[in-house]
Design a protein around this motif. Structure first.
Motif, mmCIF file in Angstrom:
data_model
loop_
_atom_site.group_PDB
_atom_site.id
_atom_site.type_symbol
_atom_site.label_atom_id
_atom_site.label_comp_id
_atom_site.label_asym_id
_atom_site.label_seq_id
_atom_site.Cartn_x
_atom_site.Cartn_y
_atom_site.Cartn_z
ATOM 1 N N LEU A 51 0.798 -1.224 0.000
ATOM 2 C CA LEU A 51 0.000 0.000 0.000
ATOM 3 C C LEU A 51 0.832 1.277 0.000
ATOM 4 C CD1 LEU A 51 -2.931 -0.948 2.396
ATOM 5 C CD2 LEU A 51 -2.741 -1.210 -0.090
ATOM 6 N N ASP A 52 1.991 1.245 0.611
ATOM 7 C CA ASP A 52 2.741 2.495 0.734
ATOM 8 C C ASP A 52 4.208 2.339 0.363
ATOM 9 O OD1 ASP A 52 3.007 2.352 4.390
ATOM 10 O OD2 ASP A 52 3.322 0.863 2.827
ATOM 11 N N PHE A 53 4.504 1.300 -0.392
ATOM 12 C CA PHE A 53 5.869 1.150 -0.877
ATOM 13 C C PHE A 53 5.847 0.315 -2.145
ATOM 14 C CE2 PHE A 53 6.787 -3.304 0.272
ATOM 15 C CZ PHE A 53 5.773 -3.566 1.179
ATOM 16 N N GLN A 54 6.933 0.369 -2.863
ATOM 17 C CA GLN A 54 7.047 -0.407 -4.084
ATOM 18 C C GLN A 54 7.746 -1.728 -3.789
ATOM 19 O OE1 GLN A 54 9.022 2.212 -6.862
ATOM 20 N NE2 GLN A 54 7.088 3.036 -7.577
ATOM 21 N N ALA A 55 7.193 -2.759 -4.312
ATOM 22 C CA ALA A 55 7.710 -4.092 -4.030
ATOM 23 C C ALA A 55 8.043 -4.794 -5.338
ATOM 24 C CB ALA A 55 6.697 -4.903 -3.238
ATOM 25 N N THR A 56 9.308 -4.809 -5.681
ATOM 26 C CA THR A 56 9.672 -5.516 -6.900
ATOM 27 C C THR A 56 9.627 -7.024 -6.693
ATOM 28 O OG1 THR A 56 12.001 -5.347 -6.296
ATOM 29 C CG2 THR A 56 11.122 -3.644 -7.760
ATOM 30 N N THR A 57 9.667 -7.439 -5.442
ATOM 31 C CA THR A 57 9.600 -8.860 -5.137
ATOM 32 C C THR A 57 8.507 -9.136 -4.122
ATOM 33 O OG1 THR A 57 11.993 -9.053 -5.456
ATOM 34 C CG2 THR A 57 10.893 -10.883 -4.371
ATOM 35 N N MET A 58 7.658 -10.075 -4.437
ATOM 36 C CA MET A 58 6.625 -10.530 -3.506
ATOM 37 C C MET A 58 6.713 -12.044 -3.388
ATOM 38 S SD MET A 58 3.272 -8.193 -4.364
ATOM 39 C CE MET A 58 3.208 -6.484 -3.858
ATOM 40 N N PHE A 59 6.282 -12.540 -2.269
ATOM 41 C CA PHE A 59 6.364 -13.961 -1.995
ATOM 42 C C PHE A 59 4.967 -14.486 -1.653
ATOM 43 C CE2 PHE A 59 10.991 -13.930 -1.682
ATOM 44 C CZ PHE A 59 11.253 -12.620 -1.337
ATOM 45 N N TRP A 60 4.717 -15.719 -2.046
ATOM 46 C CA TRP A 60 3.458 -16.368 -1.701
ATOM 47 C C TRP A 60 3.748 -17.598 -0.850
ATOM 48 C CZ3 TRP A 60 -1.285 -14.418 -2.309
ATOM 49 C CH2 TRP A 60 -1.450 -13.355 -3.209
ATOM 50 N N TYR A 61 3.032 -17.661 0.280
ATOM 51 C CA TYR A 61 3.191 -18.766 1.203
ATOM 52 C C TYR A 61 1.852 -19.475 1.383
ATOM 53 C CZ TYR A 61 7.551 -16.469 2.693
ATOM 54 O OH TYR A 61 8.799 -15.886 2.733
ATOM 55 N N ARG A 62 1.980 -20.717 1.822
ATOM 56 C CA ARG A 62 0.799 -21.493 2.143
ATOM 57 C C ARG A 62 0.997 -22.040 3.552
ATOM 58 N NH1 ARG A 62 -1.533 -26.380 -1.681
ATOM 59 N NH2 ARG A 62 -3.329 -26.889 -0.379
ATOM 60 N N GLN A 63 -0.056 -21.987 4.328
ATOM 61 C CA GLN A 63 0.044 -22.472 5.698
ATOM 62 C C GLN A 63 -1.102 -23.418 5.980
ATOM 63 O OE1 GLN A 63 -0.491 -19.584 8.870
ATOM 64 N NE2 GLN A 63 0.971 -20.653 10.176
ATOM 65 N N PHE A 64 -0.764 -24.663 6.283
ATOM 66 C CA PHE A 64 -1.759 -25.639 6.674
ATOM 67 C C PHE A 64 -2.017 -25.497 8.170
ATOM 68 C CE2 PHE A 64 -2.409 -27.810 2.805
ATOM 69 C CZ PHE A 64 -1.213 -27.782 2.118
ATOM 70 N N PRO A 65 -3.172 -25.977 8.626
ATOM 71 C CA PRO A 65 -3.489 -25.845 10.056
ATOM 72 C C PRO A 65 -2.379 -26.378 10.948
ATOM 73 C CG PRO A 65 -5.401 -26.600 8.850
ATOM 74 C CD PRO A 65 -4.254 -26.616 7.869
ATOM 75 N N LYS A 66 -2.013 -25.581 11.902
ATOM 76 C CA LYS A 66 -1.026 -25.959 12.910
ATOM 77 C C LYS A 66 0.342 -26.258 12.304
ATOM 78 C CE LYS A 66 -4.593 -27.789 15.980
ATOM 79 N NZ LYS A 66 -5.055 -28.915 16.822
ATOM 80 N N GLN A 67 0.632 -25.677 11.180
ATOM 81 C CA GLN A 67 1.932 -25.867 10.557
ATOM 82 C C GLN A 67 2.557 -24.523 10.212
ATOM 83 O OE1 GLN A 67 2.269 -28.736 7.413
ATOM 84 N NE2 GLN A 67 0.606 -29.995 8.220
ATOM 85 N N SER A 68 3.797 -24.590 9.799
ATOM 86 C CA SER A 68 4.510 -23.365 9.473
ATOM 87 C C SER A 68 4.186 -22.919 8.056
ATOM 88 C CB SER A 68 6.007 -23.592 9.620
ATOM 89 O OG SER A 68 6.704 -22.380 9.444
ATOM 90 N N LEU A 69 4.747 -21.791 7.697
ATOM 91 C CA LEU A 69 4.543 -21.275 6.354
ATOM 92 C C LEU A 69 5.476 -21.989 5.382
ATOM 93 C CD1 LEU A 69 3.650 -18.875 8.278
ATOM 94 C CD2 LEU A 69 4.054 -17.421 6.317
#
Lengths: 118, 115
Positions: A26-44
């Motif tokens: 929203l307030d900065f430029q991001a040339t890199t973004m990451f997508w994560y998935r998190q299952f219940p009770k687990q890490s990203l």
């Protein structure tokens, strides 16, 4: 500052349909973004790295045709789950890196999107 | 490749008692270290980070962590916990710079503060 938003915050869909999730810095430029998935009770688990104007880099085991990532601008990346199935139900979280130098090595996380596929 | 180990999946502690959440990492190169907190059904919020300089870093809500290179640890501590600290805490390590920087998360430690 350094706020990342995601839309929608939750979505329920029928099996076989496609769902698009948006991630915005929203307030900065991001040339890199990451997508994560998190299952219940687990890490990203990192799914893919999205670079503005180029193809995403997917982690091993992540189907690129299943999870389509588009990073068309410096403030927006989208993740489309195509032909969703119940096993795709999860919490999807995006993050963005601020390249301005203010917090160069930090990733800022969105609030997440909970996807439920019936 | 780097890795992060959080040995404790759950840590129950009474209110106003001290707590330590353990984090060990493995990497062949210099790392940046982070602790994130996640409240139910929410994304991650950065609690504190170590990039360089002083090995003891502090957060605004009383948490601190110390980078110990010889023990490859970055344990999180708080001298007196509050009910509102109940959440899941993730330790993370980042290596690299420039165009690609990958963050690896630990499996998380659920802190449960008991009144």
């Amino acid at each position: 500052g350094a706020v990342v938003s995601q839309h929608p915050s939750w979505v329920i869909c029928k099996s076989g349909t496609s769902v698009k999730i948006e991630c915005r810095s929203l307030d900065f430029q991001a040339t890199t973004m990451f997508w994560y998935r998190q299952f219940p009770k687990q890490s990203l688990m990192l799914m893919a790295t999205s670079n503005e104007g180029s193809k995403a880099t997917y982690e091993q085991g992540v189907e690129k045709d299943k999870f389509l990532i588009n990073h068309a601008s410096l403030t927006l990346s989208t993740l489309t789950v195509t032909s969703a199935h119940p096993e795709d139900s999860s919490f999807y979280i995006c993050s963005a890196r601020d390249h301005s130098g203010r917090s160069y090595n930090e990733q800022f996380f969105g609030p997440g999107t909970r996807l439920t596929v019936l | 490749a780097q890795s992060v180990t959080q040995l404790d999946s759950q840590v129950p502690v009474f209110e106003e008692a001290p707590v330590e959440l353990r984090c060990n990492y493995s990497s062949s190169v210099s790392v940046y270290l982070f602790w994130y907190v996640q409240y139910p059904n929410q994304g991650l919020q950065l609690l504190l980070k170590y990039l360089s300089g002083s090995t003891l870093v502090e957060s605004i809500n009383g948490f601190e962590a110390e980078f110990n290179k010889s023990q490859t640890s970055f344990h999180l501590r708080k001298p007196s916990v509050h009910i509102s600290d109940t959440a899941e805490y993730f330790c993370a390590v980042s290596v690299g710079s420039g165009g690609y920087q990958k963050v690896t998360f630990g499996t998380g430690t659920k802190l449960q503060v008991i009144p």
